[in-house]
Scaffold this motif. Structure first.
Motif, PDB file in Angstrom:
ATOM      1  N   LEU A   1      -6.422  18.866  24.262  1.00 32.71           N
ATOM      2  CA  LEU A   1      -7.526  17.787  25.027  1.00 32.71           C
ATOM      3  C   LEU A   1      -8.950  17.573  23.895  1.00 32.71           C
ATOM      4  O   LEU A   1      -9.368  18.706  23.798  1.00 32.71           O
ATOM      5  N   LEU A   2      -8.974  15.987  23.203  1.00 31.38           N
ATOM      6  CA  LEU A   2     -10.109  15.569  23.051  1.00 31.38           C
ATOM      7  C   LEU A   2     -11.669  15.134  23.944  1.00 31.38           C
ATOM      8  O   LEU A   2     -10.993  14.580  24.732  1.00 31.38           O
ATOM      9  N   THR A   3     -12.255  15.603  23.037  1.00 38.06           N
ATOM     10  CA  THR A   3     -13.777  14.438  24.368  1.00 38.06           C
ATOM     11  C   THR A   3     -14.754  14.002  23.275  1.00 38.06           C
ATOM     12  O   THR A   3     -15.176  13.935  22.391  1.00 38.06           O
ATOM     13  N   GLU A   4     -14.637  12.780  23.196  1.00 41.10           N
ATOM     14  CA  GLU A   4     -15.791  11.557  22.684  1.00 41.10           C
ATOM     15  C   GLU A   4     -16.939  11.597  23.644  1.00 41.10           C
ATOM     16  O   GLU A   4     -18.123  11.035  23.017  1.00 41.10           O
ATOM     17  N   GLY A   5     -16.892  11.443  25.266  1.00 35.94           N
ATOM     18  CA  GLY A   5     -17.906  11.169  25.499  1.00 35.94           C
ATOM     19  C   GLY A   5     -18.216  12.220  27.261  1.00 35.94           C
ATOM     20  O   GLY A   5     -17.151  13.191  27.411  1.00 35.94           O
ATOM     21  N   ARG A   6     -19.112  11.511  27.883  1.00 33.43           N
ATOM     22  CA  ARG A   6     -19.151  12.842  28.661  1.00 33.43           C
ATOM     23  C   ARG A   6     -18.283  12.457  30.466  1.00 33.43           C
ATOM     24  O   ARG A   6     -18.085  13.309  30.728  1.00 33.43           O
ATOM     25  N   GLU A   7     -17.427  10.982  30.208  1.00 32.24           N
ATOM     26  CA  GLU A   7     -16.578  11.219  31.150  1.00 32.24           C
ATOM     27  C   GLU A   7     -15.242  12.156  30.455  1.00 32.24           C
ATOM     28  O   GLU A   7     -14.463  12.648  30.970  1.00 32.24           O
ATOM     29  N   ASP A   8     -15.378  12.290  29.009  1.00 36.85           N
ATOM     30  CA  ASP A   8     -14.113  12.800  29.112  1.00 36.85           C
ATOM     31  C   ASP A   8     -14.323  14.521  28.829  1.00 36.85           C
ATOM     32  O   ASP A   8     -13.310  15.114  29.345  1.00 36.85           O
ATOM     33  N   HIS A   9     -15.817  14.964  29.207  1.00 42.22           N
ATOM     34  CA  HIS A   9     -16.006  16.172  29.630  1.00 42.22           C
ATOM     35  C   HIS A   9     -15.458  16.628  30.633  1.00 42.22           C
ATOM     36  O   HIS A   9     -15.160  17.882  31.299  1.00 42.22           O
TER      37      HIS A   9
END
Length: 349
Positions: free
Chosen positions: A106-114
């Motif tokens: 799981l990768l996070t790039e922005g608030r939506e990803d979090h």
């Protein structure tokens, strides 16, 4: 067209092995209490019949999914471009595979990803999480706690909220930095600069602290901020040379940063190590052995860090030892495991 043969059932395995269905279920699900001879008969029958457990049914019995989320708090472009992450993921994957567990990246790039990661972890899809490359303002620790999943962190957590139950695996970043700077000083260098990593990460902050342990009198003109990338190393090296053209050594916060610094030194006509000695951190062989000249650096065992993270998580799951309100594994230590670092001398210092 021939019909597909039906999948072997627990009952078929039990009949083939000459044992009860309950015995087969216990062996397949890893339960204790089955004599070695019977367990071996069951395993032989499973192999001969090609029996594959129904994961959904097995999860109802064991309450385990045999899947672990690996959460990298970095954008996709960084994770797949930086060999550090490849080495850490390799270690994690080897350990999980050895225990028949699946890795869910799981990768996070922005608030939506979090938010997406938080929902996934809370949805009961995985048994636990391995979280690394955290930044100080990262919401991931809070999301992990809210989801209630057992977790091991890669790197010393940087939050200060009175909690001491977070289990983590880290390297001796501060000690390694001290060794690097002492090595440069031992070469007779007295204008030693430092290119940091992103200081909202504890690894970079600890390496800066190690630098200052040895060179407490260094002013801000000999410290430039980088971001653990080659491009950041180039920008910081130009900044340092413009401010301090007489510097004679550089401790770079990681190998990619050092590689960028070496390119700029070559562009500016500075000979390495004659005019400027350079030391990096990580000993990532795809980088350290291919720089020109090959890089002197501080070695940390990145792959072993990944393996140990997974090992601690799986050990905690097997024990059923989960912190009651935080989701962190209660391992042999209340804090974490710190692996040693060593200086590897090559041609740059």
């Amino acid at each position: 067209m021939s019909e597909t043969a039906p999948r072997p059932t627990l009952e078929a395995v039990a009949e083939h092995a000459g044992v009860s269905r309950a015995t087969v279920s216990r062996v397949v699900n890893g339960a204790q209490g089955v004599r070695d001879a019977l367990a071996e008969r069951v395993r032989r029958a499973v192999e001969e019949l090609g029996y594959v457990p129904n994961q959904a049914a097995r999860s109802l019995v064991t309450r385990r999914h045999d899947a672990v989320a690996v959460v990298a708090a970095e954008p996709e472009s960084r994770v797949f471009a930086d060999p550090y992450f490849a080495q850490q993921l390799r270690g994690i994957s080897k350990e999980l595979t050895a225990h028949d567990n699946q890795l869910v990246l799981l990768l996070t790039e922005g608030r939506e990803d979090h938010a997406r990661v938080g929902r996934y972890l809370a949805g009961g899809h995985v048994d636990g999480a391995l979280v690394f490359s955290l930044h100080l303002d990262d919401p991931l620790p809070g999301l992990v706690r809210k989801a209630g999943v057992p977790t091991v962190f890669g790197g010393r957590p940087g939050w200060d909220d009175g909690r001491d139950d977070a289990v983590y695996v880290d390297s001796d970043n501060r000690g390694g930095a001290r060794e690097a700077v002492r090595h440069l000083a031992g070469l007779g260098r007295d204008r030693i600069a430092h290119i940091t990593g992103p200081l909202d990460q504890t690894s970079a902050a600890d390496r800066l602290a190690g630098f200052r342990d040895v060179r407490a009198d260094v002013g801000p003109d000999l410290v430039a901020r980088g971001d653990f990338t080659a491009g950041g190393g180039e920008r910081a090296m130009r900044e340092l040379l413009d401010r301090c053209p007489d510097l004679d050594a550089v401790f770079a916060a990681n190998d990619l940063t050092a590689a960028g610094a070496l390119r700029v030194l070559r562009e500016r006509g500075r000979r390495v190590p004659d005019d400027v000695a350079v030391v990096g951190f990580d000993d990532m062989l795809p980088v350290a052995e291919q720089t020109d000249p090959p890089l002197t650096t501080v070695r940390q065992d990145i792959e072993e860090m990944g393996r140990l993270m997974a090992r601690l998580l799986l050990r905690g799951l097997d024990r059923g030892a989960v912190a009651g309100d935080g989701g962190a594994i209660v391992a042999d230590t209340s804090a974490g495991v710190v692996l040693p670092t060593t200086l590897v001398r090559r041609a740059t210092a």
